[in-house]
Design an enzyme around this catalytic site. Structure first.
Site, PDB file in Angstrom:
ATOM      1  N   LYS A 232       0.887  -1.240   0.173  1.00 11.39           N
ATOM      2  CA  LYS A 232      -0.010  -0.070  -0.110  1.00 11.39           C
ATOM      3  C   LYS A 232       1.013   1.404   0.128  1.00 11.39           C
ATOM      4  O   LYS A 232       2.102   1.373   0.371  1.00 11.39           O
ATOM      5  CB  LYS A 232      -1.010  -0.096   1.261  1.00 11.39           C
ATOM      6  CG  LYS A 232      -2.045  -0.786   1.461  1.00 11.39           C
ATOM      7  CD  LYS A 232      -2.751  -0.956   2.594  1.00 11.39           C
ATOM      8  CE  LYS A 232      -3.939  -1.862   2.764  1.00 11.39           C
ATOM      9  NZ  LYS A 232      -5.032  -1.427   1.788  1.00 11.39           N
ATOM     10  N   ARG A 306     -10.534 -11.297   1.966  1.00 11.25           N
ATOM     11  CA  ARG A 306     -11.653 -12.159   1.588  1.00 11.25           C
ATOM     12  C   ARG A 306     -11.011 -13.477   1.226  1.00 11.25           C
ATOM     13  O   ARG A 306     -11.676 -14.731   1.236  1.00 11.25           O
ATOM     14  CB  ARG A 306     -12.058 -11.607   0.236  1.00 11.25           C
ATOM     15  CG  ARG A 306     -10.915 -11.738  -1.072  1.00 11.25           C
ATOM     16  CD  ARG A 306     -11.156 -10.843  -2.230  1.00 11.25           C
ATOM     17  NE  ARG A 306     -11.250  -9.265  -1.840  1.00 11.25           N
ATOM     18  CZ  ARG A 306     -11.429  -8.428  -2.932  1.00 11.25           C
ATOM     19  NH1 ARG A 306     -11.675  -8.900  -3.893  1.00 11.25           N
ATOM     20  NH2 ARG A 306     -11.307  -7.195  -2.643  1.00 11.25           N
TER      21      ARG A 306
HETATM   22  N1  BES Z   1      -8.242  -3.673   4.488  1.00  8.97           N
HETATM   23  C1  BES Z   1      -8.233  -3.065   3.106  1.00  8.97           C
HETATM   24  C2  BES Z   1      -9.600  -2.478   2.734  1.00  8.97           C
HETATM   25  C3  BES Z   1      -9.843  -1.090   3.360  1.00  8.97           C
HETATM   26  C4  BES Z   1      -9.209   0.046   3.269  1.00  8.97           C
HETATM   27  C5  BES Z   1     -10.797  -1.021   4.433  1.00  8.97           C
HETATM   28  C6  BES Z   1      -9.242   1.146   3.675  1.00  8.97           C
HETATM   29  C7  BES Z   1     -11.196   0.447   4.852  1.00  8.97           C
HETATM   30  C8  BES Z   1     -10.489   1.424   4.625  1.00  8.97           C
HETATM   31  C9  BES Z   1      -8.563  -4.380   2.410  1.00  8.97           C
HETATM   32  O1  BES Z   1      -7.510  -5.390   2.727  1.00  8.97           O
HETATM   33  C10 BES Z   1      -7.868  -4.024   0.900  1.00  8.97           C
HETATM   34  O2  BES Z   1      -6.597  -3.483   0.715  1.00  8.97           O
HETATM   35  N2  BES Z   1      -8.567  -4.086  -0.112  1.00  8.97           N
HETATM   36  C11 BES Z   1      -8.275  -3.507  -1.464  1.00  8.97           C
HETATM   37  C12 BES Z   1      -8.629  -4.479  -2.499  1.00  8.97           C
HETATM   38  C13 BES Z   1      -8.018  -4.254  -3.736  1.00  8.97           C
HETATM   39  C14 BES Z   1      -6.691  -4.637  -3.914  1.00  8.97           C
HETATM   40  C15 BES Z   1      -8.981  -5.163  -4.734  1.00  8.97           C
HETATM   41  C16 BES Z   1      -8.918  -2.265  -1.785  1.00  8.97           C
HETATM   42  O3  BES Z   1     -10.216  -1.939  -1.409  1.00  8.97           O
HETATM   43  O4  BES Z   1      -8.330  -1.288  -2.067  1.00  8.97           O
HETATM   44 ZN    ZN Z   2      -5.358  -5.349   1.881  1.00  6.62          ZN
END
Ligand code: BES
Ligand code: ZN
Ligand code: ZN
Length: 447
Positions: A232, A306
């Site tokens: 990230k 997921r």
């Molecule tokens: N934990 C995050 C989602 C999240 C981010 C929740 C910010 C609340 C606030 C999750 O694991 C994630 O990183 N999801 C990605 C998925 C993508 C790579 C398909 C996302 O939502 O960007």
């Molecule tokens: Zn994530």
């Protein structure tokens, strides 16, 4: 008795009016302090709260707003004791006002060398036992989410749950090689973390409980989400200690179910991992055989939530329960659509969804349905495996995530998936937050 003590003992009245019409004539011209959804008048003897401004709100928002109104009121009232002497509504409608009042005193000051103290007035009401139960779970959830990841890894989340859930027993604690064979996706996501943060699957069940209804609560417990090798950005990572917010909320909800003595057989499943970066981390393009036998290709290591939930959902499905609920900080896309305060939910049963919407309105605990839109399911297709853990489109990310989970729910088992922020920010408090648990408790009481 000293004069000061005398004052302390005296209870001052609070009158709550829902419209200008209800106000006694002599008060109509008084100058109230104005807030976005209410007006308040405070003098030496009493407090008058006028909720006229909230009349434009619908049932859900009005009930939700009552928590903020209780919180703001408490912040205006130090040291005195109060009781409500008039309210132009059903008594039970004020529960949220009392809850908000009680939540006002929450501080997370474990890591502050100098602790700030503020006095709050006490408010007497008929719901003290219930408010205490709710606050205990809210405070536990907030504390757990606020704890930083250098202090709180998978093992510490497990230990906190065990300590908090006095009426539950641990029936499964799986890690290491056993985890790799029984819950391959949980193991894969956690394989990059060091030994101290090793991945864990655990299951708690209510002691001596035999009810006709069996439900599973499944929490995403990512103690920190770096994104893994698909790392990230700095700002994207800054709040990721809260990525165990789903697990925290499930623990808090399980505690409420037992405190209220709800007649259901509850199993709490926690998927506890750290999504970290190391030479052992799982990679984009890796393929894993999941618990239910299907092959999953990793499109993005940041879509880890997921994956861990998938194996737990498979496990729950094998037991053929009456209901599966999972809670997870699953997608940024859900946050883009709903903002911080409104978790989205998905459900494979229309009647159940209607019931949940109803529970959300009654309790003032927001949950908003998004569709399991099956036309998007083909976005999860994979070249070399059965499917991938991300969609191939920029759009509808919360929905494709839910559709991914749905692949692991056995047909005909009612299922609710909650995609929540687990974090709040207002003038009084910023940090971890309980979301959806009062609505879910209300629903579970009814099933
Ligand atoms: N934990 C995050 C989602 C999240 C981010 C929740 C910010 C609340 C606030 C999750 O694991 C994630 O990183 N999801 C990605 C998925 C993508 C790579 C398909 C996302 O939502 O960007
Ligand atoms: Zn994530
Ligand atoms: Zn995550």
């Amino acid at each position: 008795m000293t004069n000061k003590n005398n004052q302390k003992q005296k209870k001052k009245p609070i009158s709550i009016y829902f419209s200008d019409n209800q106000l006694p004539e002599k008060l109509k011209k008084s100058s109230f302090q104005t807030y976005s959804s209410f007006k308040i008048l405070k003098n030496e003897e009493r407090i008058i709260i006028n909720l006229e401004k909230s009349s434009r709100l619908n049932q859900l928002q009005k009930n939700f707003e009552l928590i903020s109104i209780g919180l703001i009121s408490a912040n205006l009232c130090d040291h005195d004791n109060y009781f409500v002497d008039f309210f132009g509504c059903k008594k039970s409608n004020l529960k949220n006002f009392f809850l908000g009042w009680n939540l006002a005193s929450y501080r997370f000051q474990k890591f502050k060398s100098k602790k700030k103290k503020k006095l709050y007035g006490k408010i007497y009401n008929d719901y003290e036992k219930e408010i205490k139960r709710l606050s205990d779970s809210y405070f536990f959830i907030r504390d757990l989410i606020n704890a930083p990841a250098n202090i709180l890894g998978p093992m510490e989340i497990f230990q906190a749950a065990r300590k908090f859930l006095k009426k539950f027993e641990l029936v499964n604690f799986i890690s290491g090689k056993k985890l790799e064979s029984m819950f391959p996706l949980i193991s894969a996501v956690g394989q990059g973390a060091d030994e101290r943060k090793k991945p864990i699957f655990c299951e708690f069940v209510m002691k001596k409980k035999k009810s006709k209804k069996k439900i599973f609560l499944i929490g995403k417990g990512v103690s920190f989400d770096t994104g893994g090798l698909n790392i990230k950005t700095g700002s994207g990572m800054s709040l990721m200690k809260k990525d165990m917010g789903g697990a925290a909320n499930c623990i808090g909800l399980a505690k409420l179910i037992s405190d209220y003595g709800v007649d259901v057989d509850v199993s709490l499943l926690l998927c506890l991992v750290e999504n970290s970066i190391s030479k052992k981390s799982f990679r984009p393009s890796d393929i894993f055989k999941s618990r239910n036998g299907s092959f999953v290709e990793i499109g993005d290591t940041d879509a880890e939530g997921r994956l861990i939930l998938a194996d737990a959902i498979s496990y729950a499905s094998e037991k053929k329960p009456d209901l599966i609920i999972d809670m997870a900080t699953l997608t940024g896309a859900s946050r883009v659509a709903m903002g911080l305060e409104v978790p989205s939910f998905f459900c494979n049963d229309d009647d159940l969804a209607m019931n949940l919407i109803d529970s959300s309105k009654i309790t003032g605990d927001p949950l908003w349905q998004l569709p399991l839109w099956y036309n998007y399911a083909n976005q999860l297709k994979s070249n070399h495996a059965d499917f991938r853990n991300i969609g191939n489109s920029m759009f509808g990310g919360a929905i494709t995530a839910a559709l991914f989970l749905e692949k692991f729910v056995q047909k005909d088992i009612p299922w609710i998936h909650i995609d929540l922020m687990a974090w709040t920010k207002n003038n009084y408090y910023e940090g971890g937050e309980a979301m959806g648990i009062r609505a879910l408790l209300n629903l579970i009481k009814k099933i």
